[in-house]
Design an enzyme around this catalytic site. Structure first.
Site, short mmCIF file in Angstrom:
data_model
loop_
_atom_site.label_atom_id
_atom_site.label_comp_id
_atom_site.label_asym_id
_atom_site.label_seq_id
_atom_site.Cartn_x
_atom_site.Cartn_y
_atom_site.Cartn_z
N ARG A 176 24.10 -44.06 -66.18
CA ARG A 176 25.31 -43.61 -66.84
C ARG A 176 26.29 -43.01 -65.84
O ARG A 176 25.92 -42.61 -64.74
CB ARG A 176 24.97 -42.56 -67.91
CG ARG A 176 24.05 -43.06 -69.00
CD ARG A 176 23.75 -41.94 -69.98
NE ARG A 176 22.90 -42.41 -71.08
CZ ARG A 176 21.57 -42.32 -71.09
NH1 ARG A 176 20.94 -41.81 -70.04
NH2 ARG A 176 20.87 -42.76 -72.12
N LYS A 201 20.57 -37.87 -69.97
CA LYS A 201 20.85 -37.60 -71.38
C LYS A 201 19.59 -37.05 -72.05
O LYS A 201 18.50 -37.56 -71.86
CB LYS A 201 21.30 -38.88 -72.08
CG LYS A 201 21.85 -38.65 -73.48
CD LYS A 201 22.47 -39.91 -74.03
CE LYS A 201 23.09 -39.65 -75.39
NZ LYS A 201 23.70 -40.87 -75.95
N ARG A 275 26.36 -50.99 -66.79
CA ARG A 275 25.13 -50.63 -67.49
C ARG A 275 24.70 -51.76 -68.42
O ARG A 275 23.55 -52.17 -68.44
CB ARG A 275 25.35 -49.33 -68.26
CG ARG A 275 24.13 -48.76 -68.94
CD ARG A 275 24.44 -47.33 -69.36
NE ARG A 275 23.45 -46.78 -70.28
CZ ARG A 275 22.30 -46.22 -69.91
NH1 ARG A 275 21.98 -46.17 -68.63
NH2 ARG A 275 21.47 -45.72 -70.80
#
Length: 366
Positions: A176, A201, A275
């Site tokens: 990310r 995350k 991604r």
């Protein structure tokens, strides 16, 4: 006329009329946010919840609802209808994903109020959230398109080497934007070909592989470029701006977007584009989706199934093998492609992705 995609102004809790009253919704919300921080919720999560709670409380104050005890389920449903009919400055409605994001903090807030005995019952306990759509990524790069973008930075220039290393890292790992921004020099293990992503995350660490080509460009950047970018004490951040600072989210997004646009591929996107691309190309190459799940840092397998675009090549193989009108000639003894398509995992990916497509997997942006 407002620009497309303009954000709706969000009030702060301290700007609300009832903030000084200890029993008001605004003051209770401030205590709730402090509780989230004590429970180790990420600052970004707390900031988002503050914005959405402040928006709701401001809406309530306009209707003379200042205290939590005055909020009932019908009032919450009225607010939900208000979100449905709301329009952005450019005239677009809120997506159902955005409506969902604004309602979830209310459920957490009123649940906390009930547990703290501020309320006798939770008016949000039976609030039905809008059904979310699950869409595939709009743009995913092919192998040749990804290579085109990789070759755009002018590696004869200092910034070109940095940009090439940065793009290669995105492409190789599928990490990310926030994870790349926070990478430290010591998170890279060139001998093992791995990168440690710290506190991704969900505040979870994970180890991801990084390709030899990406490692080579990172090494070149580390030894030939990064020392010249340092403008003060070395804090260990891997990728630095031209002024020796850490990247901000918007600056990193714009840098990557400019390269994608310069490639003139007819596709748009930024950090998340790589991604999606990394996951899709690995899927096309035969990677088990469980390994892709681990690399992307998804807690649920279903997230990966929706998040990665189904490989059209695998879908074509299934189509040729099972649809009677897929080819001009078909052997009656052996259906074309029969041996190559009996891959249960691939068929499972196809099925789940198509089901998801029938019924926005993430908010716009990163």
């Amino acid at each position: 006329m407002p620009k497309r995609g303009s954000k709706i102004a969000k009030p702060k809790l301290t700007q609300l009329a009832g903030h000084g009253d200890r029993a008001s919704m605004a003051t209770c919300a401030a205590h709730y946010l402090e509780w989230l921080l004590v429970k180790n919720f990420s600052p970004r999560t707390v900031e988002n919840r503050e914005s959405y709670l402040a928006f709701f409380i401001a809406w309530c104050e306009q209707r003379s609802l200042l205290y939590p005890q005055e909020v009932t389920k019908p009032i919450l449903e009225r607010y939900q209808r208000h979100l449905f009919h709301m329009r952005r400055p450019d005239g677009r409605p809120l997506s159902f994903r955005a409506q969902h994001s604004r309602l979830v903090p209310l459920r957490g807030y009123f649940k906390w109020l009930t547990r703290q005995n501020v309320l006798l019952y939770n008016p949000a306990s039976e609030l039905e959230l809008p059904k979310l759509e699950h869409r595939l990524p709009r743009h995913v790069l092919t192998l040749s398109e990804a290579e085109t973008v990789m070759n755009l930075p002018d590696v004869r220039e200092v910034m070109g080497v940095r940009d090439r290393a940065l793009l290669e890292t995105f492409y190789s790992t599928g990490m990310r934007r926030s994870e790349l921004m926070n990478l430290a020099v010591f998170d890279l293990d060139t001998e093992r070909g791995t990168i440690l992503i710290r506190q991704g995350k969900g505040k979870k660490d994970r180890m991801v592989p990084v390709g030899e080509r990406a490692v080579a460009w990172i090494d070149k950047y580390l030894y030939e470029v990064r020392p010249h970018l340092l403008a003060g004490p070395d804090e260990g951040v891997l990728f630095l701006t031209s002024t020796g600072e850490s990247f901000t989210p918007n600056r990193l997004t714009q840098l990557v977007r400019n390269y994608v646009k310069a490639a003139e591929l007819g596709k748009s996107g930024s950090c998340h584009l790589f991604r999606h691309t990394a996951a899709t190309l690995m899927l096309e190459g035969g990677a088990d989706i469980r390994y892709i799940q681990a690399m992307l840092g998804h807690a649920e397998l279903s997230t990966t199934q929706i998040y990665t675009q189904v490989s059209i090549r695998k879908l074509q193989q299934v189509h040729r093998a099972t649809h009677p009108g897929a080819t001009l000639a078909r052997s009656s003894a052996q259906p074309a492609g029969k041996d190559e398509v009996r891959d249960p995992e691939a068929e499972r990916v196809v099925l789940f992705t198509l089901l998801a497509a029938e019924s926005e997997s993430e908010d716009e942006g990163d």
